[in-house]
Design a protein around this motif. Structure first.
Motif, PDB file in Angstrom:
ATOM      1  N   LEU A 128       0.804  -1.213   0.000  1.00  0.00           N
ATOM      2  CA  LEU A 128       0.000   0.000   0.000  1.00  0.00           C
ATOM      3  C   LEU A 128       0.841   1.268   0.000  1.00  0.00           C
ATOM      4  N   GLU A 129       2.143   1.106  -0.015  1.00  0.00           N
ATOM      5  CA  GLU A 129       3.016   2.277  -0.020  1.00  0.00           C
ATOM      6  C   GLU A 129       2.788   3.139  -1.264  1.00  0.00           C
ATOM      7  N   ILE A 130       2.282   2.529  -2.323  1.00  0.00           N
ATOM      8  CA  ILE A 130       1.995   3.285  -3.539  1.00  0.00           C
ATOM      9  C   ILE A 130       0.968   4.379  -3.261  1.00  0.00           C
ATOM     10  N   TYR A 131       0.011   4.105  -2.358  1.00  0.00           N
ATOM     11  CA  TYR A 131      -0.989   5.104  -1.999  1.00  0.00           C
ATOM     12  C   TYR A 131      -0.404   6.158  -1.066  1.00  0.00           C
ATOM     13  N   ALA A 132       0.500   5.736  -0.190  1.00  0.00           N
ATOM     14  CA  ALA A 132       1.132   6.691   0.712  1.00  0.00           C
ATOM     15  C   ALA A 132       1.975   7.701  -0.054  1.00  0.00           C
ATOM     16  N   HIS A 133       2.536   7.285  -1.187  1.00  0.00           N
ATOM     17  CA  HIS A 133       3.399   8.170  -1.968  1.00  0.00           C
ATOM     18  C   HIS A 133       2.638   8.938  -3.055  1.00  0.00           C
ATOM     19  N   ARG A 134       1.362   8.616  -3.202  1.00  0.00           N
ATOM     20  CA  ARG A 134       0.600   9.257  -4.275  1.00  0.00           C
ATOM     21  C   ARG A 134       0.249  10.692  -3.904  1.00  0.00           C
ATOM     22  N   HIS A 144      -4.335  15.988  -2.863  1.00  0.00           N
ATOM     23  CA  HIS A 144      -4.197  14.918  -1.876  1.00  0.00           C
ATOM     24  C   HIS A 144      -2.738  14.497  -1.737  1.00  0.00           C
ATOM     25  N   ASP A 145      -2.301  14.355  -0.511  1.00  0.00           N
ATOM     26  CA  ASP A 145      -1.002  13.739  -0.248  1.00  0.00           C
ATOM     27  C   ASP A 145      -0.998  13.226   1.185  1.00  0.00           C
ATOM     28  N   THR A 146       0.083  12.601   1.584  1.00  0.00           N
ATOM     29  CA  THR A 146       0.222  12.124   2.951  1.00  0.00           C
ATOM     30  C   THR A 146       1.631  12.446   3.434  1.00  0.00           C
ATOM     31  N   GLU A 147       1.780  12.398   4.759  1.00  0.00           N
ATOM     32  CA  GLU A 147       3.104  12.557   5.344  1.00  0.00           C
ATOM     33  C   GLU A 147       3.805  11.214   5.503  1.00  0.00           C
ATOM     34  N   ILE A 148       3.105  10.137   5.178  1.00  0.00           N
ATOM     35  CA  ILE A 148       3.658   8.797   5.377  1.00  0.00           C
ATOM     36  C   ILE A 148       4.757   8.531   4.360  1.00  0.00           C
ATOM     37  N   GLN A 149       5.891   8.083   4.835  1.00  0.00           N
ATOM     38  CA  GLN A 149       7.015   7.833   3.942  1.00  0.00           C
ATOM     39  C   GLN A 149       7.146   6.359   3.577  1.00  0.00           C
ATOM     40  N   ARG A 150       7.027   5.490   4.552  1.00  0.00           N
ATOM     41  CA  ARG A 150       7.230   4.062   4.288  1.00  0.00           C
ATOM     42  C   ARG A 150       6.150   3.220   4.970  1.00  0.00           C
ATOM     43  N   LYS A 290     -13.004  12.995  25.428  1.00  0.00           N
ATOM     44  CA  LYS A 290     -12.328  12.472  24.256  1.00  0.00           C
ATOM     45  C   LYS A 290     -12.260  13.579  23.201  1.00  0.00           C
ATOM     46  N   ILE A 291     -11.030  14.016  22.869  1.00  0.00           N
ATOM     47  CA  ILE A 291     -10.828  15.102  21.912  1.00  0.00           C
ATOM     48  C   ILE A 291      -9.856  14.629  20.834  1.00  0.00           C
ATOM     49  N   THR A 292     -10.192  14.905  19.587  1.00  0.00           N
ATOM     50  CA  THR A 292      -9.311  14.533  18.484  1.00  0.00           C
ATOM     51  C   THR A 292      -8.421  15.719  18.126  1.00  0.00           C
ATOM     52  N   TYR A 293      -7.107  15.518  18.248  1.00  0.00           N
ATOM     53  CA  TYR A 293      -6.136  16.575  17.981  1.00  0.00           C
ATOM     54  C   TYR A 293      -5.451  16.332  16.637  1.00  0.00           C
ATOM     55  N   GLU A 294      -5.141  17.423  15.951  1.00  0.00           N
ATOM     56  CA  GLU A 294      -4.309  17.315  14.763  1.00  0.00           C
ATOM     57  C   GLU A 294      -2.922  16.829  15.179  1.00  0.00           C
ATOM     58  N   ALA A 295      -2.338  15.944  14.405  1.00  0.00           N
ATOM     59  CA  ALA A 295      -1.032  15.383  14.754  1.00  0.00           C
ATOM     60  C   ALA A 295      -0.251  15.144  13.466  1.00  0.00           C
ATOM     61  N   CYS A 296       0.777  14.304  13.546  1.00  0.00           N
ATOM     62  CA  CYS A 296       1.639  14.037  12.390  1.00  0.00           C
ATOM     63  C   CYS A 296       1.614  12.545  12.075  1.00  0.00           C
ATOM     64  N   GLY A 297       1.598  12.223  10.788  1.00  0.00           N
ATOM     65  CA  GLY A 297       1.640  10.827  10.391  1.00  0.00           C
ATOM     66  C   GLY A 297       2.994  10.203  10.673  1.00  0.00           C
ATOM     67  N   ALA A 298       2.988   8.883  10.814  1.00  0.00           N
ATOM     68  CA  ALA A 298       4.235   8.160  11.063  1.00  0.00           C
ATOM     69  C   ALA A 298       5.153   8.245   9.849  1.00  0.00           C
ATOM     70  N   ALA A 299       6.448   8.373  10.123  1.00  0.00           N
ATOM     71  CA  ALA A 299       7.420   8.336   9.031  1.00  0.00           C
ATOM     72  C   ALA A 299       7.498   6.941   8.441  1.00  0.00           C
ATOM     73  N   ALA A 300       7.201   5.921   9.251  1.00  0.00           N
ATOM     74  CA  ALA A 300       7.177   4.540   8.753  1.00  0.00           C
ATOM     75  C   ALA A 300       6.204   3.719   9.587  1.00  0.00           C
ATOM     76  N   VAL A 301       5.450   2.880   8.904  1.00  0.00           N
ATOM     77  CA  VAL A 301       4.592   1.894   9.554  1.00  0.00           C
ATOM     78  C   VAL A 301       5.183   0.527   9.255  1.00  0.00           C
ATOM     79  N   ILE A 302       5.480  -0.214  10.308  1.00  0.00           N
ATOM     80  CA  ILE A 302       6.119  -1.522  10.153  1.00  0.00           C
ATOM     81  C   ILE A 302       5.178  -2.574  10.739  1.00  0.00           C
ATOM     82  N   ALA A 303       4.810  -3.549   9.938  1.00  0.00           N
ATOM     83  CA  ALA A 303       3.871  -4.582  10.382  1.00  0.00           C
ATOM     84  C   ALA A 303       4.437  -5.962  10.065  1.00  0.00           C
ATOM     85  N   MET A 388      -7.652   9.254   5.544  1.00  0.00           N
ATOM     86  CA  MET A 388      -7.751  10.397   6.441  1.00  0.00           C
ATOM     87  C   MET A 388      -6.657  11.416   6.138  1.00  0.00           C
ATOM     88  N   SER A 389      -5.470  10.931   5.816  1.00  0.00           N
ATOM     89  CA  SER A 389      -4.383  11.838   5.437  1.00  0.00           C
ATOM     90  C   SER A 389      -4.731  12.590   4.156  1.00  0.00           C
TER      91      SER A 389
END
Length: 585
Positions: A128-134, A144-150, A290-303, A388-389
Motif C-alpha cells: 500500500l506504499e503506492i498510496y502513501a506516496h501518491r 491529496h497527499d500524505t506525510e507517510i514515507q514508508r 475524548k478530543i481529536t487533535y491534529e497530529a503528524c503521520g508516522a514516518a514509517a509503519v512496520i507490520a 484520512m491523510s
C-alpha cells in the motif's frame, strides 16, 4: 431577431419560432410560437437564455485497464462543457468503480454529478506504499497527499529497520547521525514483551544510543495527559527518532508527541486492532473528554505478519470492528455533504468503501486466522488511515458509530470502569448505526411535522438541554455547551434548513441506505464469527447507557450524522426502539 428551433422534449418535435431581443444582460425572449405543450415553451426559453447539454464521455483507462464510461446526472451549461470535459479526461482513477457511483460531485458548481455508467475493477496492490506516496490534484477539487514515507509489511519487516534508519531524516532535513542522535523506544509493559528487545538490538547494531519509555500500569493504558507527559519526559535534547511499539493507544500518544516536539516517529504494529496507524490525528483524553487533535503521520509503519496473525482474538476482532464502522462513517460523510454542503471526496470514499467491502467478505477466513485474510484487516486499517491523510480529517473513517463509542468511553472514564478496546465498541455501535440507516427504507418522513416541532420548541428548551448535558457529560459538559454555542447544531433555524435539504434529497438518502449500508445482521455475524462483541453487556455497557448514547452522543462533535438526522426529523423515539431491537434490550 427570429430563431427557429426543433423541440426535443418529446417525439413530436415541434418547430418553435422565437422572437429575440439582444440586451446588455443577454438575449431576451419576446415571443414563442409553435409549441404544443409547455415543454416546448420551457425548452425554447432554456435553449435561448441558458443552453445546457447532457455529457457522455470516457475517463481514460488506468494502467492495464479499460476506459470508464460516464455521464452527467443532469444537463450542464453549454459554456462549461469544455472545462467539464477537461476535468473528466484528466481523472486518474485509483479504486474500483461500480455502475452508478459518483465520480465527481457537483462538477464546477453546475449541480451535475459525473456518474459511472459501467464497472471498472482496479485491484489493490500488495504494497500500500503506492498510496502513501501518491500525490495528485483530485477531481474533488483538493490536492491529496500524505506525510507517510514508508509502509513495510511481511514477516521480515523488522529486518528492514537498519535500512530505514540509514535513510531517515530529521525534521531539519539532515540524515539521522548515530554519533549525534538518540533513538527513543516507546511501549507499554505488554507490547514491550513482544519485539522491543529485538528492535533495540537492531537500533544498537546500527550505532544508535537508545532510551526507553515503557509505560507500566495494571489497568488498560489510557491516552490521557499523564501518558502523554510520560513520553515527553523521556525525550532527550538530542532525540532524533521515536519508535513506538504497540497499537492504538501507544500510536496515538506517539503521534501527538511527535507532532508537538517535531521529532519523526515509526510505529511497529503489534496487532491489527485499529485504523490509526497511518492517521494524522490523535484521539486523546483531556479533562475526561475524548478530543481529536491534529497530529503528524508516522514516518514509517512496520507490520510483521506473523506477529499480527498471532495477536489476541479480542485485538483482531477490534480491528475488524473498526473497519466495519466505515460503512456508517462513509454514509454519514455523504449525508453531511447533502445537508451541510460539507466537503466530500467520492474517490477517497470509494477507496475506503472497497477496502471495507473486501474485508467483510473475508470475515470467515479472518476467523480461521488465514494469513491472507488477516492481512486484509491490516491493509484495511492502513488504507483508512491513508484516506484520512488525503482529506486532512477523520471523516472517511469516523462517524456516528465513533460518536457512540466515544460516549461510552467517556462514561467509563467518569465512572472509573476498565477501558474497552476502541474497535470493540465501534463494531458494536456499527450494528446500531447500520440499523438506523436501513430503517429509513421503511418510513416516509413527515417533513411538515418535523418543521412544526422545531417551530414549537418551548422557550426554555436550551436551558433544559444544558441541564441534560450537565447530567450526561458531568465534568465535560462545559466543553459540550461551548461546542453548541459555536456550532448551533440545536438551533431550530439551522435545523429547518437541514430539513429542507433532507426533503429535497430524500431519494438519494434512501439510495445510500439501500446500496451502501449492509444489513445489520451481516455486521453482527461477522463480528460474532471473530469473537467480537455483539451485545452491550459483553462490554459492560448497560441498556440505559445505550439509550443515553442514542440521545446525546451526537453532541460530542460538530458533525452531521445519522444521529442528527433522527433528531432533525423528530423521530428519536424510533432510534431508541431500534436500539432496543438490535441489542435485545
Amino acid at each position: 431577431m427570429q430563431k427557429t428551433l426543433t423541440c426535443i422534449g418529446c417525439p413530436m418535435g415541434c418547430q418553435l419560432d422565437i422572437e429575440i431581443k439582444e440586451t446588455e444582460k443577454g438575449p431576451e425572449i419576446l415571443d414563442i410560437k409553435g409549441y404544443a405543450c409547455n415543454r416546448g415553451k420551457t425548452y425554447a426559453y432554456d435553449e435561448i437564455t441558458r443552453p445546457v447539454r447532457m455529457i457522455t464521455t470516457l475517463i481514460p483507462a488506468p494502467a492495464g485497464g479499460q476506459p470508464l464510461s460516464v455521464r452527467s446526472s443532469k444537463p450542464v451549461p453549454k459554456d462549461q462543457i469544455e472545462s467539464v470535459l477537461k476535468i473528466i479526461h484528466n481523472i486518474k482513477l485509483i479504486s474500483s468503480v461500480k455502475m452508478g457511483d459518483i465520480i465527481v460531485a457537483d462538477i464546477l458548481g453546475s449541480g451535475a454529478d459525473i456518474i459511472a455508467t459501467g464497472d471498472l475493477t482496479i485491484d489493490l496492490p500488495d504494497n500500500l506504499e503506492i498510496y502513501a506516496h501518491r500525490r495528485w490534484d483530485c477531481a474533488c477539487g483538493q490536492y491529496h497527499d500524505t506525510e507517510i514515507q514508508r509502509i513495510i509489511t511481511g514477516n521480515d519487516s523488522l529486518e528492514k529497520l537498519p535500512s530505514l534508519l540509514s535513510e531517515q531524516k530529521t525534521t531539519e532535513g539532515r540524515l539521522l547521525d548515530p554519533d549525534v542522535d538518540r533513538v527513543l523506544l516507546f511501549a507499554d509493559k505488554n507490547t514491550a514483551a513482544l519485539d522491543l528487545d529485538h528492535i533495540e538490538e537492531l537500533c544498537s547494531d546500527s550505532g544508535f544510543a537508545i532510551d526507553k519509555c515503557v509505560l507500566k500500569t495494571d489497568q488498560d493504558l489510557v491516552p490521557d495527559e499523564h501518558a502523554v507527559f510520560s513520553l515527553i519526559a523521556a525525550v532527550e535534547k538530542n532525540t532524533g527518532l521515536i519508535i513506538a511499539h504497540g497499537s492504538g493507544t501507544i500510536n496515538d500518544i506517539a503521534r501527538f508527541v511527535s507532532c508537538k516536539l517535531k521529532i519523526p516517529y515509526y510505529i511497529v504494529a503489534t496487532a491489527p486492532s485499529m485504523d490509526g496507524y497511518t492517521s494524522t490525528v490523535s484521539p486523546l483524553i483531556h479533562n475526561g473528554m475524548k478530543i481529536t487533535y491534529e497530529a503528524c503521520g508516522a514516518a514509517a509503519v512496520i507490520a510483521k505478519n506473523s506477529l499480527l496473525a498471532s495477536s489476541p482474538t479480542v485485538m483482531l476482532a477490534a480491528g475488524l470492528g473498526d473497519i466495519l464502522g466505515k460503512y456508517s462513517a462513509l454514509a454519514d460523510w455523504r449525508l453531511a455533504y447533502i445537508t451541510e454542503n460539507e466537503y466530500w471526496c467520492p474517490e477517497t470514499a470509494r477507496l475506503v468503501y472497497n477496502t471495507v467491502q473486501s474485508t467483510l467478505e473475508a470475515a470467515e477466513s479472518i476467523a480461521n486466522r488465514d494469513s491472507m485474510a488477516v492481512a486484509k484487516v491490516m491493509n484495511g486499517l492502513i488504507m483508512t488511515g491513508i484516506a484520512m491523510s488525503y482529506v486532512g480529517n477523520s471523516r472517511p473513517a469516523s462517524g456516528s458509530e465513533h460518536h457512540l463509542s466515544h460516549f461510552w468511553e467517556m462514561r467509563f472514564l467518569q465512572n472509573k470502569k476498565p477501558a474497552v478496546l476502541h474497535g470493540s465498541k465501534v463494531g458494536l455501535a456499527t450494528i446500531l448505526t447500520c440499523a438506523l440507516y436501513r430503517h429509513l427504507l421503511s418510513i416516509k418522513p413527515d417533513f411538515a411535522a418535523a418543521r412544526n416541532r422545531l417551530n414549537s420548541l418551548p422557550a426554555d428548551y436550551m436551558a433544559k438541554w444544558q441541564q441534560q448535558m450537565e447530567k450526561s457529560y458531568g465534568d465535560s459538559a462545559a466543553e459540550i455547551i461551548a461546542l453548541e454555542e459555536r456550532s448551533g447544531k440545536n438551533d431550530p433555524i439551522q435545523a429547518l434548513r437541514r430539513i429542507d435539504r433532507l426533503e429535497s434529497n430524500w431519494a438519494i438518502i434512501r439510495e445510500i441506505a439501500e446500496k451502501s449500508i449492509p444489513d445489520p445482521a451481516v455486521i453482527r455475524e461477522a463480528l460474532f464469527l471473530n469473537g467480537g462483541a455483539v451485545q452491550p453487556q459483553e462490554l459492560n455497557i448497560s441498556a440505559d447507557l445505550v439509550i443515553e448514547a442514542v440521545l446525546y452522543a451526537r453532541e460530542l462533535r460538530n458533525r452531521y450524522t445519522i444521529l442528527q438526522l433522527y433528531w432533525d426529523l423528530g423521530i428519536i423515539e424510533d432510534a431508541k426502539k431500534i436500539a432496543g431491537e438490535v441489542y435485545n434490550l
